[in-house]
Each structure stands twice: as structure tokens, then as C-alpha cells.
Design a protein around this motif. Structure first.
Motif, mmCIF file in Angstrom:
data_model
loop_
_atom_site.group_PDB
_atom_site.id
_atom_site.type_symbol
_atom_site.label_atom_id
_atom_site.label_comp_id
_atom_site.label_asym_id
_atom_site.label_seq_id
_atom_site.Cartn_x
_atom_site.Cartn_y
_atom_site.Cartn_z
ATOM 1 N N ASN A 25 0.686 -1.284 0.000
ATOM 2 C CA ASN A 25 -0.178 0.013 0.114
ATOM 3 C C ASN A 25 0.667 1.249 -0.138
ATOM 4 N N GLN A 26 1.965 1.249 0.463
ATOM 5 C CA GLN A 26 2.965 2.328 0.683
ATOM 6 C C GLN A 26 4.347 2.276 0.904
ATOM 7 N N ARG A 27 5.058 3.100 0.766
ATOM 8 C CA ARG A 27 6.438 3.127 1.069
ATOM 9 C C ARG A 27 6.721 3.385 2.599
ATOM 10 N N TYR A 28 7.654 2.639 3.243
ATOM 11 C CA TYR A 28 8.026 3.032 4.519
ATOM 12 C C TYR A 28 9.484 3.301 4.701
ATOM 13 N N ASP A 29 9.519 4.182 5.422
ATOM 14 C CA ASP A 29 10.990 4.767 5.619
ATOM 15 C C ASP A 29 11.308 5.040 7.162
ATOM 16 N N LEU A 30 11.946 4.298 7.551
ATOM 17 C CA LEU A 30 11.954 4.030 9.229
ATOM 18 C C LEU A 30 13.418 4.199 9.625
ATOM 19 N N ALA A 31 13.584 4.794 11.005
ATOM 20 C CA ALA A 31 14.775 4.770 11.637
ATOM 21 C C ALA A 31 14.461 3.799 12.993
ATOM 22 N N ILE A 32 14.985 2.925 13.338
ATOM 23 C CA ILE A 32 14.623 2.306 14.474
ATOM 24 C C ILE A 32 15.928 2.154 15.405
ATOM 25 N N THR A 33 15.743 2.972 16.497
ATOM 26 C CA THR A 33 16.824 3.168 17.497
ATOM 27 C C THR A 33 16.488 2.266 18.822
ATOM 28 N N GLY A 40 14.116 -1.793 27.353
ATOM 29 C CA GLY A 40 14.265 -2.585 26.077
ATOM 30 C C GLY A 40 13.125 -2.515 24.973
ATOM 31 N N LYS A 41 12.609 -1.260 24.794
ATOM 32 C CA LYS A 41 11.391 -1.208 23.762
ATOM 33 C C LYS A 41 12.463 -0.156 22.837
ATOM 34 N N SER A 42 12.018 -0.231 21.459
ATOM 35 C CA SER A 42 12.665 0.614 20.520
ATOM 36 C C SER A 42 12.068 2.032 20.152
ATOM 37 N N LEU A 43 12.837 2.945 19.840
ATOM 38 C CA LEU A 43 12.340 4.053 19.315
ATOM 39 C C LEU A 43 11.993 4.044 17.788
ATOM 40 N N VAL A 44 10.755 3.984 17.242
ATOM 41 C CA VAL A 44 10.642 3.692 15.870
ATOM 42 C C VAL A 44 10.139 5.103 15.199
ATOM 43 N N LEU A 45 10.917 5.800 14.351
ATOM 44 C CA LEU A 45 10.806 6.882 13.563
ATOM 45 C C LEU A 45 10.401 6.629 12.148
ATOM 46 N N ASP A 46 8.941 7.344 12.019
ATOM 47 C CA ASP A 46 8.445 7.273 10.403
ATOM 48 C C ASP A 46 8.987 8.457 9.806
ATOM 49 N N LEU A 47 10.185 8.270 8.971
ATOM 50 C CA LEU A 47 10.841 9.709 8.524
ATOM 51 C C LEU A 47 9.778 10.431 7.440
ATOM 52 N N GLN A 48 9.091 9.576 6.757
ATOM 53 C CA GLN A 48 8.180 10.376 5.894
ATOM 54 C C GLN A 48 7.163 11.070 6.473
ATOM 55 N N GLY A 49 6.388 10.316 7.627
ATOM 56 C CA GLY A 49 5.125 10.867 8.133
ATOM 57 C C GLY A 49 5.599 11.688 9.293
ATOM 58 N N ASP A 61 1.105 -6.037 19.680
ATOM 59 C CA ASP A 61 0.053 -6.860 20.019
ATOM 60 C C ASP A 61 -1.396 -6.040 20.363
ATOM 61 N N GLU A 62 -1.215 -4.703 20.655
ATOM 62 C CA GLU A 62 -2.177 -3.866 21.193
ATOM 63 C C GLU A 62 -3.029 -3.613 19.708
ATOM 64 N N PRO A 63 -4.263 -3.830 19.825
ATOM 65 C CA PRO A 63 -5.145 -3.625 18.622
ATOM 66 C C PRO A 63 -5.331 -2.248 18.345
ATOM 67 N N GLY A 64 -4.996 -1.584 17.116
ATOM 68 C CA GLY A 64 -5.232 -0.231 16.833
ATOM 69 C C GLY A 64 -4.132 0.648 17.122
ATOM 70 N N TYR A 65 -3.157 0.036 17.838
ATOM 71 C CA TYR A 65 -1.771 1.028 18.293
ATOM 72 C C TYR A 65 -1.136 1.608 17.080
ATOM 73 N N LEU A 66 -0.692 0.740 16.080
ATOM 74 C CA LEU A 66 0.048 1.430 15.204
ATOM 75 C C LEU A 66 -0.745 2.337 14.251
ATOM 76 N N ASP A 67 -2.030 1.860 13.889
ATOM 77 C CA ASP A 67 -2.883 2.427 13.176
ATOM 78 C C ASP A 67 -3.006 4.173 13.607
ATOM 79 N N SER A 68 -3.293 4.130 15.092
ATOM 80 C CA SER A 68 -3.379 5.542 15.702
ATOM 81 C C SER A 68 -1.895 6.178 15.652
ATOM 82 N N VAL A 69 -1.042 5.550 15.991
ATOM 83 C CA VAL A 69 0.190 6.524 16.267
ATOM 84 C C VAL A 69 0.700 6.944 15.028
ATOM 85 N N TYR A 70 0.639 5.955 13.901
ATOM 86 C CA TYR A 70 1.325 6.496 12.464
ATOM 87 C C TYR A 70 0.385 6.872 11.366
ATOM 88 N N LYS A 71 -0.968 7.169 11.997
ATOM 89 C CA LYS A 71 -1.951 7.645 10.967
ATOM 90 C C LYS A 71 -2.001 6.646 9.890
#
Length: 89
Positions: A25-33, A40-49, A61-71
Motif C-alpha cells: 500500500n505504501q513506502r515505509y522509511d524508518l529509523a529504529i533506535t 528494552g523497547k525501540s524508538l521507531v521513527l517514521d521519516l516520511q510521516g 499486539d495492541e489492537p489499533g496502536y500502530l494505526d493510531s500512532v502512525y495514522k
């Protein structure tokens, strides 16, 4: 000028992975720190958005979490979730 009040001012070594991939559906450009800062969690940056989140396996595993955070649509979030589940420890 008043004195600056710091809550913290730390430096630490991190590992950052820059990755770009094309999904259905789209291109993903990420920085994962990876850092010890976020339990122990990672900082995930969506460079395009221009969006970011602190993500661990439990967040994937949280339903709707990524949808909400990254629109993202449900389908786009599923693509990102699939990639991150292979990447995030």
C-alpha cells in the motif's frame, strides 16, 4: 536570563537501523533506535510521516496502536506490524 532546570541530561550509546521498504500500500522509511533508556523497547521513527513511537513486542499486539500512532489504514498498519514483529526484540 534564568537558570535552565533540567529533569535529566544523559548520553548513551545506541544502535540505529535505517530501513526503507515498499509494502503493498505504501513506502515505509524508518529509523529504529535501540537503547536501554526505554526498558528494552525501540524508538521507531517514521521519516516520511514525521511520527514516532516507543514500541515493544507488547505494543505490536495492541489492537489499533500502530494505526493510531502512525495514522495508517488497517492494511498499512498490518504491513508495518509484520515488519516490526521480525525486527523488534
Amino acid at each position: 536570563m534564568t537558570d535552565r532546570f533540567y529533569l535529566y541530561d544523559d548520553r548513551e550509546e545506541t544502535k540505529t537501523r535505517f530501513v526503507s521498504f515498499m509494502g503493498e500500500n505504501q513506502r515505509y522509511d524508518l529509523a529504529i533506535t535501540q537503547t536501554d533508556r526505554y526498558y528494552g523497547k525501540s524508538l521507531v521513527l517514521d521519516l516520511q510521516g514525521s511520527r514516532f513511537a516507543i514500541i515493544g513486542r507488547d505494543d505490536l499486539d495492541e489492537p489499533g496502536y500502530l494505526d493510531s500512532v502512525y495514522k495508517l489504514t488497517e492494511e498499512e498498519a498490518a504491513e508495518l506490524r509484520e515488519f516490526l514483529s521480525e525486527t523488534i526484540i
